[in-house]
Design an enzyme around this catalytic site. Structure first.
Site, PDB file in Angstrom:
ATOM      1  CG  ASP A 176      -6.460   2.715  -4.740  1.00 42.96           C
ATOM      2  OD1 ASP A 176      -6.251   1.867  -5.650  1.00 42.96           O
ATOM      3  OD2 ASP A 176      -5.797   3.771  -4.639  1.00 42.96           O
ATOM      4  CD  GLU A 191      -2.742   1.222  -0.313  1.00 42.57           C
ATOM      5  OE1 GLU A 191      -2.138   1.761  -1.258  1.00 42.57           O
ATOM      6  OE2 GLU A 191      -3.881   0.731  -0.433  1.00 42.57           O
TER       7      GLU A 191
HETATM    8  O1  AHR Z   1       0.639   0.711  -3.392  1.00 43.58           O
HETATM    9  C1  AHR Z   1       0.277   0.931  -4.707  1.00 43.58           C
HETATM   10  C2  AHR Z   1      -1.178   1.270  -4.848  1.00 43.58           C
HETATM   11  O2  AHR Z   1      -1.411   2.538  -4.311  1.00 43.58           O
HETATM   12  C3  AHR Z   1      -2.180   0.421  -4.156  1.00 43.58           C
HETATM   13  O3  AHR Z   1      -2.427  -0.813  -4.748  1.00 43.58           O
HETATM   14  C4  AHR Z   1      -3.381   1.287  -4.212  1.00 43.58           C
HETATM   15  O4  AHR Z   1      -4.315   0.998  -3.213  1.00 43.58           O
HETATM   16  C5  AHR Z   1      -2.812   2.692  -4.080  1.00 43.58           C
HETATM   17  O5  AHR Z   1      -3.300   3.530  -5.053  1.00 43.58           O
END
Ligand code: AHR
Length: 481
Positions: A280, A204
């Site tokens: 996300d 994340e």
């Molecule tokens: O960590 C990379 C990405 O960043 C994740 O998958 C996403 O949730 C966020 O936009």
């Protein structure tokens, strides 16, 4: 032993086991995935044959004359953590109600265990998710995961992930994800000039191939086999491990084994499972998925090695034994018959279709680029499509009158642009191939490039009638690779 039998024997049982290719337990005989067809909206589960490989003939029959999308990938583990098309999150998809799109069911025909089966081909906009799982690591618990993916079908969009993510579909901060990622990583400024793809941990707000927010000079790029296995293990408290391997041979390579990045220890996993998207619901990624599993507990290296052996034993992309014939599953070469060029073969050259000389002394890359796998015509079963041996999922197809070798995107246009009907060679030798939807246009080489050229002349230089019958006639021969 199958992957999840191995993990169970090492006391790190699978809590997720997904594949459209094969069963991941020796005794699993349930469905692998579910299809929905466009013609009448009917759904059908695809199960396994006696040897554990997908019964893809059921799919071919169910989807004949229409198109199907994969609506569900069943979890073979006792936890029943099935993946369905993602309903969206922080980022909405283009489907109804903001959901993502499902993968086109026949976009990724491959050979595995001697059968023609289908992988999951993710284009931007597609993705799968389960936000209400059981048994998946949460709040700093240890876990491991792997997926068999592609080293040739990828992009740099966020995020081709398989693994643990937020249950809300929102970015809830560092450590709330723990997913293995295969991508050309543009996250860090000093990664942007890297030539190829890497295997990362999506923890994340960052794809990490080590514990820093920067490129590791040695490990940010890995090899690019057509089938690769990508591995992530996280003890949830202090450290993580990344590995990769060629899924067709060889051993695991460690990319990183060490402490978690600052701000990510301990982890805060939430236990949702994602495939082909970010936590996300970012859905800009492309990639291929053939199988993957997640464990409860931190798997041993011995277990990982045994699982890699099980993957190699599948024979991903191995030959069917059919060679030099225009039968689905056969590997072939296409040799020019024009006097200029009788040692030249139709080949993929970085996405362009060309003819170049190929001999037994040619480099392996060139031989693979000059080898095609015959598939059922994507738009018409009575005709054929040509899949690149070196680039699973990429087909010879028309783009602006020129033939190129590009991933099949599942659209109706792409189907017909990649489907050719065979007839006797126009000069009496070999075979000629006309476009299914434009029968006057034939595969033709002209000054080294390959076109869809008009029969009887036309406005383009490559439509010229000079040498036309020779330029459109090709000898179908044995594969080079
Ligand atoms: O960590 C990379 C990405 O960043 C994740 O998958 C996403 O949730 C966020 O936009």
């Amino acid at each position: 032993q199958k992957p999840c039998d191995i993990y169970a024997a090492w006391n790190t049982p699978c809590v997720a086991a997904h594949s459209t290719v094969r069963s991941l337990y020796a005794n699993y005989s349930g469905p692998l995935y579910q299809l929905k067809r466009a013609s009448d909206g009917a759904v059908r589960n695809i199960g396994v044959l006696a040897d554990g490989y997908a019964n893809a003939a059921t799919q071919d029959a169910f989807c004949a004359g229409t198109t199907c999308v994969i609506t569900k990938i069943y979890d073979q583990s006792p936890k029943h953590n099935d993946l369905t098309i993602s309903l969206g999150g922080r980022y909405k998809g283009t489907g109804s109600d903001g959901s993502d799109l499902g993968a086109v069911a026949d976009a990724l025909p491959i050979t595995a265990g001697g059968h023609q089966v289908y992988g999951v081909s993710i284009s931007p906009g597609m993705g799968y998710r389960n936000n209400r799982t059981s048994g998946v690591a949460v709040r700093g618990k240890p876990e491991g995961m792997y997926m068999v993916s592609s080293g040739t079908h990828f992009n740099s969009g966020c995020c081709f992930d398989y693994g643990n993510a937020e249950t809300s579909g929102m970015d809830t901060g560092a450590g709330h994800m723990d997913a293995v990622n295969v991508t050309k990583d543009l996250s860090w400024v000093d990664c942007r000039n890297a030539p190829g793809l890497g295997v990362q941990a999506d923890l994340e707000n960052g794809l990490f191939h080590w514990n820093k927010r920067s490129c590791h000079p040695a490990t940010n790029v890995i090899g690019a086999p057509p089938f690769l296995s990508a591995w992530l293990k996280n003890n949830g408290q202090t450290s993580f491990v990344l590995k990769w391997a060629d899924a067709r041979s060889g051993k695991l390579n460690t990319i990183y084994a060490g402490v978690l990045p600052a701000g990510y220890a301990p982890m805060h996993q939430e236990g949702a499972i994602i495939l082909g998207i970010g936590g996300d619901n970012s859905h800009a990624s492309a990639g291929s998925f053939f199988e993957g599993a997640m464990t409860a507990g931190f798997p041993t290296d011995s277990a990982d090695n045994a699982v890699q052996s099980s993957i190699v034993a599948v024979g991903y992309g191995a030959r069917t034994g059919l060679s030099g014939v225009l039968t689905p599953g056969a590997e072939i070469s296409l040799r020019a018959t024009t006097a200029c060029c009788t040692g030249d073969y139709v080949r993929n050259q970085n996405g362009a279709a060309m003819i170049t000389p190929i001999t037994s002394n040619s480099a392996e890359q060139d031989k693979g680029d000059a080898t095609w796998i015959i598939r059922h015509g994507l738009a018409d079963n009575a005709c054929v499509s040509f899949e690149s041996r070196n680039n699973p999922g990429a087909f010879l197809q028309l783009q602006n009158s020129v033939l190129r070798v590009q991933p099949f995107d599942g659209t109706t246009q792409s189907r017909s642009d990649a489907t050719f009907c065979t007839q006797v060679g126009k000069n009496g030798r070999g075979s000629s191939f006309n476009l299914v939807n434009d029968p006057k246009k034939y595969i033709r080489h002209y000054y080294g490039k390959v076109y869809a050229a008009n029969d009887g002349g036309g406005k383009n230089s490559w439509d010229t009638t000079a040498h036309w019958i020779d330029d459109v006639s090709f000898i179908v021969g044995p594969p080079w690779a």
